[in-house]
Design an enzyme around this catalytic site. Structure first.
Site, PDB file in Angstrom:
ATOM      1  CG  ASP D  16      52.636  97.648  79.690  1.00 51.03           C
ATOM      2  OD1 ASP D  16      52.482  97.926  80.888  1.00 51.03           O
ATOM      3  OD2 ASP D  16      53.391  96.803  79.084  1.00 51.03           O
ATOM      4  CD1 TRP D  46      70.592 106.852  58.573  1.00 52.31           C
ATOM      5  CD2 TRP D  46      72.866 106.515  57.954  1.00 52.31           C
ATOM      6  NE1 TRP D  46      71.015 106.073  59.446  1.00 52.31           N
ATOM      7  CE2 TRP D  46      72.303 106.070  59.206  1.00 52.31           C
ATOM      8  CE3 TRP D  46      74.028 106.428  57.385  1.00 52.31           C
ATOM      9  CZ2 TRP D  46      73.580 105.376  60.234  1.00 52.31           C
ATOM     10  CZ3 TRP D  46      74.913 105.874  58.107  1.00 52.31           C
ATOM     11  CH2 TRP D  46      74.603 105.283  59.357  1.00 52.31           C
ATOM     12  CB  THR D  58      73.068 100.807  59.886  1.00 52.12           C
ATOM     13  OG1 THR D  58      72.364 101.656  60.823  1.00 52.12           O
ATOM     14  CG2 THR D  58      74.238 101.596  59.466  1.00 52.12           C
ATOM     15  N   PRO D  59      70.006  98.992  58.620  1.00 53.30           N
ATOM     16  CG  PRO D  59      69.283  97.856  56.608  1.00 53.30           C
ATOM     17  CD  PRO D  59      70.243  99.124  57.027  1.00 53.30           C
ATOM     18  CE  LYS D  89      79.212  92.204  50.156  1.00 48.25           C
ATOM     19  NZ  LYS D  89      78.170  91.916  49.243  1.00 48.25           N
TER      20      LYS D  89
END
Lengths: 138, 138, 138, 138
Positions: D16, D46, D58-59, D89
């Site tokens: 930046d 995936w 795999t969020p 999970k």
């Protein structure tokens, strides 16, 4: 004419809901390939060239890209990069993006060597092509 | 010819160490302006058109951009967007990016209406311009 | 405690092949929401604060985000932004991202007011919270 | 515990106007490092796991990152990636980002194996950790 190959793997997040590379990402990689070309040719990073000769980078003034085949995540792309033409205050940087033998996209850019404008801070201007940089890249 | 204006403020993170917009970001915004154009013309989102007529989006097959003036964070840009030409299986989408009266960049893209290829999952093909979409955009 | 709302529409290219927002984009928007907060409070842009008080920006030193619901393109998100805590040389900036009544994600960041280090060009250091900026933001 | 190292060079456009990596880019690379970890462990892409076991990715549901030192363009970063914990999970994926011996940032994420919800198209749900994937990653 020197050619440098920049390699980039396509990641999941580079792809859009159509499962193909979202095209602005090609320009991210092309900009990296441009910089990589200069690095491989021996040109110092821009913060060094800024101090040595006032060059703060090589902004794009014109770009023309053609998208031939789609790519998706897991693909490994090769960006074949060269400088196709030197002009007075600009140059044409050329990219052929391959996935093995498949042409994915190709792009011709006009870039300049930019320096800060003394009279307008925040603005930039095109410098003469630095001979020392050109010599490294040919 | 319909023209739709998409407005985008430049953020700090959109700018590079030279303090100007990093050019790939213009293509991010152009893609949003393209979508915004269709929304404003009344075209449904692509996941709806996919079910109704197989259209999954409008990928770019060719783009030509010219960068005229630099922009930096805090600037508010107007993307004047129109369709300059309809062809058989493609169309030219045109952008003039203004900061007030200043032309910042301009871009002509060739896009297609894409559908999935039945014979090659993951690949796309150009569909005939859907008449119902064209009617909404003219 | 001031709260400023930054609004962002999710675009096609912000979504990944699972058709949901690719999570790094939330951090792009959060950074814009952070800056927007200071703008709305009357703090000048960083290139002005750099000259006036040496502040070049508010880099993040710690961030903790929780993703509650997914969002997709076409969604309009509201980033409710505030400063939850002022510390000696840092502050906690808080974001609650809503889509109407649905909480999409929330994030707590620790940020500093950064200046250049005189002894190490290119490095930054945390400054004392500028009283004039804090006064504008409370 | 398997550890996989993902290497990433910082590019000019990743930085930046303060000349340091704009922090959302770390999350782009972390997501690539996450995927790279599974690839190196032998987990299929995936789109294959989607067909085989309904796993579309795999969020991230929670992420906590600490930024220790700044990085700039030209730096080469190593993302040391592992799975620190398996839950019912979800799982904790851990990243230590080094530049040689310098710790640049570290991050702990909670991720799930996600599948489409049959009752709500476009929404996702957490699946039980697939035993075959866990076996490859331990």
């Amino acid at each position: 004419m020197k050619e440098v190959v920049y390699t980039q793997r396509v990641e999941f997040g580079d792809c859009d809901p159509a499962r193909i590379v979202w095209f602005p990402n090609f320009f991210r990689w092309i900009d990296a390939a441009s910089r990589h070309f200069f690095i491989e040719c021996g040109v110092p990073p821009w913060h060094q060239t800024e101090q040595a000769m006032g060059v703060i980078g090589t902004p794009v003034v014109d770009t023309h890209a053609r998208f031939v085949k789609t790519a998706t995540y897991g693909d490994v792309l090769q960006f074949h990069t060269s400088i196709a033409e030197w002009r007075g205050k600009s140059f044409v940087q050329r990219y052929r993006v391959m996935r093995g033998d498949d042409l994915i996209m190709e792009c011709d850019e006009v870039r300049i060597f930019a320096g800060h404008r003394a009279d307008a801070p925040g603005s930039i201007r095109a410098l003469e092509i630095p001979a020392s940089i050109r010599a490294l890249c040919e």
